[in-house]
Motif scaffolding. Structure first.
Motif, PDB file in Angstrom:
ATOM      1  N   UNK A 190       0.826  -1.215   0.000  1.00  0.00           N
ATOM      2  CA  UNK A 190       0.000   0.000   0.000  1.00  0.00           C
ATOM      3  C   UNK A 190       0.855   1.257   0.000  1.00  0.00           C
ATOM      4  N   UNK A 191       2.078   1.160   0.523  1.00  0.00           N
ATOM      5  CA  UNK A 191       2.969   2.314   0.585  1.00  0.00           C
ATOM      6  C   UNK A 191       4.173   2.124  -0.317  1.00  0.00           C
ATOM      7  N   UNK A 192       4.720   3.248  -0.811  1.00  0.00           N
ATOM      8  CA  UNK A 192       5.872   3.215  -1.706  1.00  0.00           C
ATOM      9  C   UNK A 192       6.743   4.436  -1.443  1.00  0.00           C
ATOM     10  N   UNK A 193       8.056   4.219  -1.357  1.00  0.00           N
ATOM     11  CA  UNK A 193       9.031   5.308  -1.268  1.00  0.00           C
ATOM     12  C   UNK A 193      10.082   5.066  -2.346  1.00  0.00           C
ATOM     13  N   UNK A 194      10.484   6.113  -3.057  1.00  0.00           N
ATOM     14  CA  UNK A 194      11.412   5.937  -4.168  1.00  0.00           C
ATOM     15  C   UNK A 194      12.328   7.142  -4.317  1.00  0.00           C
ATOM     16  N   UNK A 195      13.521   6.905  -4.859  1.00  0.00           N
ATOM     17  CA  UNK A 195      14.487   7.967  -5.108  1.00  0.00           C
ATOM     18  C   UNK A 195      15.217   7.659  -6.404  1.00  0.00           C
ATOM     19  N   UNK A 196      15.644   8.729  -7.111  1.00  0.00           N
ATOM     20  CA  UNK A 196      16.300   8.560  -8.402  1.00  0.00           C
ATOM     21  C   UNK A 196      17.324   9.651  -8.632  1.00  0.00           C
ATOM     22  N   UNK A 197      18.425   9.304  -9.315  1.00  0.00           N
ATOM     23  CA  UNK A 197      19.438  10.259  -9.749  1.00  0.00           C
ATOM     24  C   UNK A 197      19.520  10.227 -11.268  1.00  0.00           C
ATOM     25  N   UNK A 198      19.508  11.409 -11.894  1.00  0.00           N
ATOM     26  CA  UNK A 198      19.616  11.535 -13.350  1.00  0.00           C
ATOM     27  C   UNK A 198      20.855  12.344 -13.697  1.00  0.00           C
ATOM     28  N   UNK A 199      21.594  11.883 -14.701  1.00  0.00           N
ATOM     29  CA  UNK A 199      22.758  12.654 -15.160  1.00  0.00           C
ATOM     30  C   UNK A 199      22.789  12.653 -16.684  1.00  0.00           C
ATOM     31  N   UNK A 210      10.095  10.662  -4.041  1.00  0.00           N
ATOM     32  CA  UNK A 210       8.652  10.727  -3.870  1.00  0.00           C
ATOM     33  C   UNK A 210       8.117   9.564  -3.069  1.00  0.00           C
ATOM     34  N   UNK A 211       6.845   9.680  -2.703  1.00  0.00           N
ATOM     35  CA  UNK A 211       6.188   8.637  -1.923  1.00  0.00           C
ATOM     36  C   UNK A 211       4.733   8.525  -2.355  1.00  0.00           C
ATOM     37  N   UNK A 212       4.218   7.310  -2.289  1.00  0.00           N
ATOM     38  CA  UNK A 212       2.838   7.035  -2.660  1.00  0.00           C
ATOM     39  C   UNK A 212       2.206   6.175  -1.583  1.00  0.00           C
ATOM     40  N   UNK A 213       0.937   6.456  -1.248  1.00  0.00           N
ATOM     41  CA  UNK A 213       0.233   5.660  -0.243  1.00  0.00           C
ATOM     42  C   UNK A 213      -1.231   5.532  -0.636  1.00  0.00           C
ATOM     43  N   UNK A 214      -1.690   4.290  -0.696  1.00  0.00           N
ATOM     44  CA  UNK A 214      -3.093   4.033  -1.006  1.00  0.00           C
ATOM     45  C   UNK A 214      -3.880   4.005   0.297  1.00  0.00           C
ATOM     46  N   UNK A 215      -4.548   5.119   0.573  1.00  0.00           N
ATOM     47  CA  UNK A 215      -5.313   5.259   1.811  1.00  0.00           C
ATOM     48  C   UNK A 215      -6.565   4.398   1.788  1.00  0.00           C
ATOM     49  N   UNK A 216      -6.982   4.013   0.593  1.00  0.00           N
ATOM     50  CA  UNK A 216      -8.159   3.176   0.400  1.00  0.00           C
ATOM     51  C   UNK A 216      -7.938   2.402  -0.889  1.00  0.00           C
ATOM     52  N   UNK A 217      -8.540   1.224  -1.054  1.00  0.00           N
ATOM     53  CA  UNK A 217      -8.333   0.473  -2.293  1.00  0.00           C
ATOM     54  C   UNK A 217      -8.661   1.254  -3.560  1.00  0.00           C
ATOM     55  N   UNK A 218      -9.465   2.311  -3.451  1.00  0.00           N
ATOM     56  CA  UNK A 218      -9.818   3.063  -4.653  1.00  0.00           C
ATOM     57  C   UNK A 218      -9.147   4.430  -4.719  1.00  0.00           C
ATOM     58  N   UNK A 219      -8.308   4.786  -3.740  1.00  0.00           N
ATOM     59  CA  UNK A 219      -7.690   6.105  -3.765  1.00  0.00           C
ATOM     60  C   UNK A 219      -6.255   6.061  -3.260  1.00  0.00           C
ATOM     61  N   UNK A 220      -5.348   6.622  -4.049  1.00  0.00           N
ATOM     62  CA  UNK A 220      -3.946   6.721  -3.660  1.00  0.00           C
ATOM     63  C   UNK A 220      -3.472   8.159  -3.710  1.00  0.00           C
ATOM     64  N   UNK A 221      -2.601   8.541  -2.767  1.00  0.00           N
ATOM     65  CA  UNK A 221      -2.068   9.895  -2.685  1.00  0.00           C
ATOM     66  C   UNK A 221      -0.565   9.871  -2.909  1.00  0.00           C
TER      67      UNK A 221
END
Length: 392
Positions: A190-199, A210-221
């Motif tokens: 349900x939760x996701x944390x991610x990081x990236x480097x671009x060159x 960034x981070x993503x969290x699905x507070x409900x099965x039909x809605x993610x923030x």
């Protein structure tokens, strides 16, 4: 620069940190190997209104890899500017012109082992400014490593051998770019944390997170940071297989907004549905039946149907080896055989195949109620004499 800085409605909400996350057709732009994370045929449409009447539109489609065949994808991105004033060397007004940029990506991806996948793009770009036009081709390569079930590393090398466009006399070459990142999933995905480097050659290294969290099965923030600006977004599962994404960013020139919609069908999946979704352990319908279906890339090795309460505690679990049965029955009791309290419970089917890939069904609700029907019955008292009605 327009293609290197492209961000989708979902990825911009993650600050552009998508190289180790991308599990949709637009994955090819960041890392073509991520298409191996696509489990169903997916069609994605997207549009964004940028600055000074500039707009960008996307059409993307991907199919999942199969036991022998790799996964395939196609993406078309089109950027259109507003009008610019055309003048001659004397600065006379000669009307207006526009700038148009289009990129076509044909992608292929394949899992080499249980934890390693690779992918590549053939990229064709086209530019038109006024009466001048040019086309060129290049390639991208990417790799994805699932270090742990919840941790993935992604890396890609973009613009290998071009493209290089010559509108009149001067060639403009897309700079080679390296992207690398890590993603971490938690709370059962349900939760996701991610990081990236671009060159990019000739540019400073940029950081995205960034981070993503699905507070409900039909809605993610989502919330993210892209080197110099903050961003955010939201997703809604508006119907089975269909998702609506929205992303916004507070950039130097102002706010930008992106909207995307995707539809998933066929491919590999897991589904579960309670029938009836509301039942009473004391009534005539004292059990509910969970209908289960699944299709996996490799042979299914095990399945798990978990039922959790409002505190996210598992109260009952059904599991087994191989593919799930057509249905299982639940009598509203926990693992020890005690009846559970009235309330809403959540359930989800998870199926794992022989190569360790997981198909998770959409989380749904089932309700136990033993209070019986509720309501009001009107009671009217009338005058008995009036009811007798004039017996004189």
């Amino acid at each position: 620069d327009w293609l290197s800085n492209y961000a989708s409605a979902r990825s911009i909400g993650l600050g552009g940190a998508f190289v180790a996350v991308a599990d949709e057709p637009l994955a090819a732009i960041w890392n073509p190997s991520c298409l191996t994370q696509t489990f169903q045929n997916t069609l994605h449409l997207e549009t964004a209104r940028l600055f000074e009447e500039t707009s960008i539109s996307v059409l993307s489609f991907a199919t999942p890899e199969r036991r022998i065949l790799p996964g395939f994808g196609f993406t078309m991105i089109s950027l259109r500017s507003g009008e610019f004033q055309r003048t001659n060397e004397l600065n006379d007004d000669l009307g207006t012109f526009r700038d148009g940029e289009t990129a076509y990506l044909v992608s292929v991806s394949k899992s080499l082992a249980r934890k390693v996948a690779v992918g590549a793009n053939v990229k064709i770009v086209r530019q038109s400014i006024d009466e001048f036009q040019a086309s060129a081709a290049g390639a991208d390569f990417g790799v994805l490593v699932n270090v742990l079930p919840s941790v993935a590393l992604g890396a890609s090398l973009l613009n290998i051998g071009g493209p290089s466009l010559t509108l009149r006399e001067t060639a403009e070459e897309y700079p080679m770019e390296f992207r690398g990142g890590v993603s971490f999933r938690f709370l059962s995905g349900r939760g996701l944390a991610t990081m990236e480097l671009d060159h990019r050659s000739g540019y400073e290294t940029r950081i995205h997170a960034g981070s993503e969290f699905w507070v409900h099965p039909i809605m993610g923030l989502r919330v993210g940071y892209d080197d110099s600006y903050v961003s955010g977004g939201v997703s809604f599962a508006v119907a089975p297989g269909m998702r609506l994404d929205y992303g916004m960013a507070d950039q130097f020139l102002g706010m930008t907004h992106r909207i995307g919609i995707s539809y998933r069908f066929g491919g590999f999946f897991a589904r579960s549905e309670a029938n009836p979704p509301v039942f009473s352990t004391l009534g005539t319908q004292s059990v509910t039946k969970f209908n289960l279906t699944a299709r996996t890339k490799a042979d299914a090795t095990r399945w798990d149907l978990s039922i959790v309460d409002k505190s996210n505690q598992i109260v009952r679990r059904f599991s087994g080896k191989g593919t799930p049965p057509p249905h299982v029955m639940w009598d509203g009791k926990d693992e020890t055989g005690l009846s559970l309290a009235d309330g809403v419970y959540r359930y989800q089917l998870v199926v794992v195949d022989a190569e360790g890939r997981t198909c998770a069904a959409r989380e749904r609700d089932v309700e136990i109620t033993t209070s019986g029907p509720q309501g009001e019955v009107p009671f009217i008292i009338s005058d008995m004499n009036e009811t007798a009605g004039g017996g004189e």
